[in-house]
Design a protein around this motif. Structure first.
Motif, PDB file in Angstrom:
ATOM      1  N   LEU A  62      -9.222 153.193   4.509  1.00  0.00           N
ATOM      2  CA  LEU A  62      -8.440 151.985   4.118  1.00  0.00           C
ATOM      3  C   LEU A  62      -7.391 151.536   4.843  1.00  0.00           C
ATOM      4  O   LEU A  62      -6.999 150.404   5.162  1.00  0.00           O
ATOM      5  N   ALA A  63      -6.492 152.496   5.492  1.00  0.00           N
ATOM      6  CA  ALA A  63      -5.560 152.133   6.464  1.00  0.00           C
ATOM      7  C   ALA A  63      -6.062 151.424   7.660  1.00  0.00           C
ATOM      8  O   ALA A  63      -5.441 150.521   8.003  1.00  0.00           O
ATOM      9  N   GLY A  64      -7.309 151.888   8.049  1.00  0.00           N
ATOM     10  CA  GLY A  64      -7.910 151.282   9.312  1.00  0.00           C
ATOM     11  C   GLY A  64      -8.225 149.839   9.203  1.00  0.00           C
ATOM     12  O   GLY A  64      -8.013 148.817   9.755  1.00  0.00           O
ATOM     13  N   SER A  65      -8.693 149.565   7.709  1.00  0.00           N
ATOM     14  CA  SER A  65      -9.260 148.337   7.669  1.00  0.00           C
ATOM     15  C   SER A  65      -7.962 147.407   7.320  1.00  0.00           C
ATOM     16  O   SER A  65      -7.931 146.268   7.637  1.00  0.00           O
ATOM     17  N   HIS A  66      -6.853 147.908   6.783  1.00  0.00           N
ATOM     18  CA  HIS A  66      -5.702 147.198   6.669  1.00  0.00           C
ATOM     19  C   HIS A  66      -5.215 146.818   8.108  1.00  0.00           C
ATOM     20  O   HIS A  66      -4.738 145.553   8.385  1.00  0.00           O
ATOM     21  N   MET A  67      -5.256 147.706   8.842  1.00  0.00           N
ATOM     22  CA  MET A  67      -4.505 147.395  10.335  1.00  0.00           C
ATOM     23  C   MET A  67      -5.555 146.275  11.227  1.00  0.00           C
ATOM     24  O   MET A  67      -4.961 145.518  11.592  1.00  0.00           O
ATOM     25  N   ARG A  68      -6.799 146.347  10.612  1.00  0.00           N
ATOM     26  CA  ARG A  68      -7.869 145.433  11.302  1.00  0.00           C
ATOM     27  C   ARG A  68      -7.637 143.841  10.846  1.00  0.00           C
ATOM     28  O   ARG A  68      -7.412 142.875  11.639  1.00  0.00           O
ATOM     29  N   SER A  69      -7.139 143.934   9.366  1.00  0.00           N
ATOM     30  CA  SER A  69      -7.210 142.831   8.889  1.00  0.00           C
ATOM     31  C   SER A  69      -5.698 142.186   8.941  1.00  0.00           C
ATOM     32  O   SER A  69      -5.583 140.949   9.081  1.00  0.00           O
ATOM     33  N   ALA A  70      -4.839 142.962   9.459  1.00  0.00           N
ATOM     34  CA  ALA A  70      -3.348 142.515   9.842  1.00  0.00           C
ATOM     35  C   ALA A  70      -3.495 141.709  11.084  1.00  0.00           C
ATOM     36  O   ALA A  70      -2.779 140.448  11.489  1.00  0.00           O
ATOM     37  N   PHE A  71      -4.483 142.130  12.008  1.00  0.00           N
ATOM     38  CA  PHE A  71      -4.714 141.658  13.244  1.00  0.00           C
ATOM     39  C   PHE A  71      -5.405 140.322  12.942  1.00  0.00           C
ATOM     40  O   PHE A  71      -5.005 139.163  13.801  1.00  0.00           O
ATOM     41  N   ASP A  72      -6.494 140.353  12.162  1.00  0.00           N
ATOM     42  CA  ASP A  72      -7.221 139.120  11.753  1.00  0.00           C
ATOM     43  C   ASP A  72      -6.428 137.736  11.220  1.00  0.00           C
ATOM     44  O   ASP A  72      -6.473 136.622  11.561  1.00  0.00           O
ATOM     45  N   LEU A  73      -5.461 138.250  10.458  1.00  0.00           N
ATOM     46  CA  LEU A  73      -4.555 137.330   9.609  1.00  0.00           C
ATOM     47  C   LEU A  73      -3.266 137.104  10.506  1.00  0.00           C
ATOM     48  O   LEU A  73      -2.628 136.280  10.087  1.00  0.00           O
ATOM     49  N   LYS A  74      -3.017 137.732  11.795  1.00  0.00           N
ATOM     50  CA  LYS A  74      -2.016 137.481  12.572  1.00  0.00           C
ATOM     51  C   LYS A  74      -0.625 137.525  11.774  1.00  0.00           C
ATOM     52  O   LYS A  74       0.480 136.995  11.613  1.00  0.00           O
ATOM     53  N   GLN A  75      -0.551 139.069  10.974  1.00  0.00           N
ATOM     54  CA  GLN A  75       0.638 139.455  10.275  1.00  0.00           C
ATOM     55  C   GLN A  75       1.536 140.166  11.312  1.00  0.00           C
ATOM     56  O   GLN A  75       1.148 140.533  12.214  1.00  0.00           O
ATOM     57  N   ASN A  76       2.909 140.139  10.729  1.00  0.00           N
ATOM     58  CA  ASN A  76       3.938 140.880  11.351  1.00  0.00           C
ATOM     59  C   ASN A  76       4.139 142.326  10.983  1.00  0.00           C
ATOM     60  O   ASN A  76       5.017 142.886  10.401  1.00  0.00           O
ATOM     61  N   MET A  77       3.095 142.761  11.403  1.00  0.00           N
ATOM     62  CA  MET A  77       2.975 144.432  10.788  1.00  0.00           C
ATOM     63  C   MET A  77       2.779 145.418  12.146  1.00  0.00           C
ATOM     64  O   MET A  77       2.152 144.843  13.012  1.00  0.00           O
ATOM     65  N   ILE A  78       3.356 146.515  11.987  1.00  0.00           N
ATOM     66  CA  ILE A  78       2.823 147.531  12.849  1.00  0.00           C
ATOM     67  C   ILE A  78       2.406 148.711  12.185  1.00  0.00           C
ATOM     68  O   ILE A  78       3.135 148.779  11.014  1.00  0.00           O
ATOM     69  N   GLY A  79       1.685 149.749  12.702  1.00  0.00           N
ATOM     70  CA  GLY A  79       1.367 150.701  12.160  1.00  0.00           C
ATOM     71  C   GLY A  79       2.033 152.122  12.919  1.00  0.00           C
ATOM     72  O   GLY A  79       2.087 152.203  14.169  1.00  0.00           O
ATOM     73  N   ILE A  80       2.216 152.970  12.034  1.00  0.00           N
ATOM     74  CA  ILE A  80       2.829 154.368  12.628  1.00  0.00           C
ATOM     75  C   ILE A  80       1.889 155.440  12.050  1.00  0.00           C
ATOM     76  O   ILE A  80       1.810 155.622  10.809  1.00  0.00           O
ATOM     77  N   GLY A  81       1.532 156.358  13.032  1.00  0.00           N
ATOM     78  CA  GLY A  81       0.595 157.514  12.348  1.00  0.00           C
ATOM     79  C   GLY A  81       1.106 158.710  13.457  1.00  0.00           C
ATOM     80  O   GLY A  81       1.703 158.667  14.036  1.00  0.00           O
ATOM     81  N   VAL A  82      -0.047 159.781  13.183  1.00  0.00           N
ATOM     82  CA  VAL A  82       0.054 160.872  13.786  1.00  0.00           C
ATOM     83  C   VAL A  82      -1.026 161.285  14.736  1.00  0.00           C
ATOM     84  O   VAL A  82      -2.240 160.834  14.555  1.00  0.00           O
ATOM     85  N   LEU A  83      -0.956 161.469  15.948  1.00  0.00           N
ATOM     86  CA  LEU A  83      -1.918 161.804  17.098  1.00  0.00           C
ATOM     87  C   LEU A  83      -2.437 163.223  16.903  1.00  0.00           C
ATOM     88  O   LEU A  83      -1.899 164.125  17.514  1.00  0.00           O
ATOM     89  N   TRP A  84      -3.647 163.279  16.095  1.00  0.00           N
ATOM     90  CA  TRP A  84      -3.926 164.584  15.749  1.00  0.00           C
ATOM     91  C   TRP A  84      -4.892 165.296  17.059  1.00  0.00           C
ATOM     92  O   TRP A  84      -5.869 164.571  17.212  1.00  0.00           O
TER      93      TRP A  84
END
Length: 552
Positions: free
Chosen positions: A46-68
Motif C-alpha cells: 500500500l505505502a509503495g503504491s502511495h509513493m508512486r502515485s504521489a510522483f505520478d500526480l505531482k504531489q508535495n509529499m515525502i516518505g520516511i521509512g527505515v533501512l532494514w
C-alpha cells in the motif's frame, strides 16, 4: 524553519496546485521495487503504491521509512523442502548517503542514526528518506535495531518504532524542513508525536493541527499495547514526565494503547476501506478525545501492477488480445512453477492462486480441509484445475509456518498443486498475471482491507472471495467476481470455517469450474467486467487524491 526541502532533495517536478500542502508520510515498510527488500506485505504494498502515485500526480509529499539491513527475511526451503528463514545482509547501491547523522535517545542512551535518500527518479516515487542505526558509533545492540523488520523481541520492536517516529521527526529538523502535515501510516511512528509535542511548545492543539493518522487494524484487541512504565524506561516519551504523558494521552491506567493515543493526537484519522471505517468508528466511539475517523479505501498503483499489453487491450476492448497475452503470462508463471517444484503445468487448465501473507485468520489451507472433496476437485479429469499457494508467514509465527509446510507436504501428492517460496513483488506480479482465479479466504470482519485482489483483477484474474475488506466495495457477484455467502461472524470460528468451506467448495464445483470449461463466453465477460470495474476506483491515484481531499 524552511517550508521547502533542501535543493538536493526537492521534487523533480512542479507541484500540482491541488496537492500543494506539504506532507511527510511515515511508514514502517515500503514495497517500492523487487530490488529494494524492506517490506513484509500488505502495509508495504500500500505505502509503495502511495509513493508512486504521489510522483505520478505531482504531489508535495515525502516518505520516511527505515533501512532494514536484512530486510524482512528470505524465504527458503530446507533440505526436506520445508520452509526456512534466512536473514541476509542487503546492499542497495541506488541509495544516496545524505551525510546526515544525529542521535535519538533509546533506553536513556544516545543512538546514532544516519539518513539515506532514494532519488524520486530512481523508481518513480516521491522523495524518500530511510533511517539506519548501522553505524560504527553505536554498540552492536544499537546497530542491530534496524537489522530486521518487525523484530520479535518487544524491546527491539519498540526501539525500531522510535527510530521511525522520533528519528523521522528529528530528520526533518536536521533538514531544517517544516512540512504542513505529518501522516503516520499505522501507529509505528507514534513516538515521534512526543518529539513534535515538545517542539511545538508542549501544545497538544498545535500537535493535533499537524498530525493525521491511518489505522489498519479492524479489531480492538489487535491494536498494539504496552505497559506504560516499560515504554518510559525505553525513552519512548522523549523525556516527558509520566504525569504529563498521562495528562496529554488520557491514559491513566498502565496499559498504553498506541492506536488510541494516535487517534487522540490527530485532528483526522481514517480506516482503509469503507467497512473498516465503520468498524473503527464503532470501536472507538466510547473513548474520549478521539478525532473524527473517515475512510479511504486502499488501492494499488495501476501503472506499476497492470501488465501494459493487457491494459492496452482492455482499453481497446479487444478480448482476443487480452486472452492471447494472458496465455503468454500463464506460460511464464508455469516456468517459475517448474523451476521451483519440478511440475509442468498446462496453459489450458484453470489455474487458481492463493497468495498473500500466511496468517491463521486468512485461512490459506481452507480449500483443503475437506480431504475427500478436495481430492475429487484435484483429480477431476473432465474439469481439471491447477492450484498454486505462495506467501510469507511472519518468521516467528510457527502456526502459520506449519500451515505452509502442511500445504507443501500435501502438494507432493498432486502433480497439479504447487507451493512456491519467495513471495515478494516479482513473484506477486507473476502470480497475478498468470492466474485465472484469485482466491481470498479471510474470516469476515478480520481483513481490514486486503489489496492483492485489486492488482490481480487488473491483470485479468477473477476474484473468488469471502465478503470482507475491499471486496465489499468492488463485487457484483457473478458479474465481476465470485463471493461466498456471508457467514455470521458471531459464531464460533470452527463453525464459520465449516460453513465457508462448504460454500467455497460448492461454488467451485457447481459454478466456477464448470463455467470456465462449458460457458467460456460467460467467464470472459466476467473477466473483462472485473478489469473494467477495478479501475479507476482501485487505482492508487484515486486513493492518493482522496488523502488530500479528506485528510490533508
Amino acid at each position: 524553519m524552511n517550508t521547502t526541502l533542501p535543493k538536493a532533495y526537492q521534487h523533480p517536478y512542479t507541484i500540482d496546485k491541488k496537492f500543494k500542502k506539504s506532507v511527510a508520510y511515515f511508514s514502517m515498510e515500503f514495497a517500492i521495487d523487487q530490488s529494494f527488500k524492506i517490506y513484509s506485505g500488505g502495509l508495504g504494498f500500500l505505502a509503495g503504491s502511495h509513493m508512486r502515485s504521489a510522483f505520478d500526480l505531482k504531489q508535495n509529499m515525502i516518505g520516511i521509512g527505515v533501512l532494514w539491513k536484512q530486510g524482512y527475511y528470505d524465504q527458503i526451503r530446507k533440505e526436506d523442502r520445508s520452509m526456512g528463514v534466512m536473514f541476509q545482509e542487503k546492499i542497495f547501491h541506488f541509495l544516496e548517503d545524505t551525510g546526515i547523522r544525529f542521535t535519538i535517545e533509546i533506553n536513556h542512551h544516545p543512538v546514532w542514526i544516519k539518513a539515506m535518500f532514494l532519488n524520486p527518479t530512481t523508481f518513480g516515487t516521491a522523495p524518500m528518506f530511510f533511517l539506519s542505526t548501522d553505524l560504527p558509533e553505536n554498540d552492536y545492540l544499537a546497530q542491530s535495531t534496524t537489522f530486521r523488520l518487525y523484530d520479535s523481541d518487544p524491546n527491539a520492536k519498540v526501539a525500531q518504532c522510535m527510530v521511525l517516529g522520533v528519528g523521522g521527526a528529528k530528520l526533518l529538523d536536521e533538514l531544517n524542513y517544516q512540512p504542513d502535515l505529518y501522516h503516520f501510516n499505522e501507529a509505528h511512528a507514534l513516538s515521534g508525536a512526543f518529539h513534535l509535542y515538545k517542539k511545538f511548545g508542549h501544545s497538544i492543539d498545535e500537535l493535533k493541527k499537524r498530525l493525521v493518522f491511518t489505522t489498519h487494524t479492524p479489531e480492538e484487541a489487535g491494536n498494539e499495547k504496552h505497559e506504560i512504565h516499560f515504554l518510559q524506561k525505553l525513552s519512548f516519551f522523549c523525556g516527558l514526565p509520566l504525569e504529563e504523558v498521562r495528562a496529554i494521552t488520557g491514559i491513566y491506567d498502565n496499559t498504553f494503547n498506541h492506536t488510541l493515543v494516535g487517534l487522540r493526537f490527530s485532528h483526522q484519522a481514517n480506516g482503509v476501506p469503507k467497512l473498516h471505517g465503520e468498524v473503527s468508528r464503532q470501536m472507538w466511539e466510547g473513548y474520549e478525545g478521539v478525532c473524527p475517523i473517515t475512510h479511504i479505501t486502499n488501492a494499488q498503483n495501476k501503472n506499476f501492477w497492470a501488465d501494459p499489453f493487457i491494459e492496452e487491450a482492455r482499453v481497446a476492448k479487444d478480448l482476443k488480445k487480452v486472452l492471447t497475452r494472458k496465455a503468454r503470462l500463464k506460460h511464464k508463471l508455469f516456468d517459475v512453477v517448474a523451476d521451483q517444484t519440478g511440475k509442468l503445468f498446462k496453459d489450458e487448465v484453470l489455474t487458481i492462486v492463493w497468495a498473500r501473507r500466511f496468517a491463521e485468520y486468512k485461512r490459506p489451507d481452507l480449500i483443503t480441509r475437506d480431504q475427500a472433496r478436495f481430492k475429487r476437485l484435484m483429480d477431476n479429469k473432465e474439469f481439471p484445475i491447477q492450484l498454486i499457494f505462495a506467501g510469507k508467514p511472519y518468521p516467528m509465527d510457527y502456526g502459520a509456518i506449519n500451515t505452509f509446510n502442511s500445504l507443501a507436504y500435501l502438494s507432493r501428492s498432486y502433480a497439479n498443486m504447487a507451493v512456491l517460496t519467495g513471495y515478494e513483488l516479482k513473484l506477486s506480479r507473476q502470480l497475478k498475471e498468470g492466474s485465472d482465479l484469485w482466491l481470498n479466504t479471510p474470516r469476515v470482519t478480520r481483513e481490514a482491507s486486503g489489496t492483492s485482489g485489486m492488482s490481480a483483477a487488473m491483470n485479468g484474474s477473477i476474484n473468488l472471495s469471502t465478503n470482507d475488506g475491499w471486496i465489499c466495495e468492488f463485487y457484483k457477484n457473478g458479474k465481476n467476481s465470485f463471493v461466498l455467502p456471508t457467514v455470521d461472524h458471531h459464531l464460533p470460528t470452527y463453525e464459520q470455517d465449516e460453513q465457508d468451506l462448504d460454500n467455497l467448495l460448492t461454488l467451485l464445483e457447481e459454478v466456477v469450474i464448470p463455467m470456465y470449461y462449458q460457458k467460456r463466453k460467460n467467464w470472459d465477460k466476467i473477466m473483462m467486467e472485473s478489469m473494467n470495474s477495478v479501475v479507476p476506483f482501485f487505482d492508487s491515484e484515486r486513493m492518493a487524491t482522496e488523502y488530500y481531499e479528506k485528510m490533508y
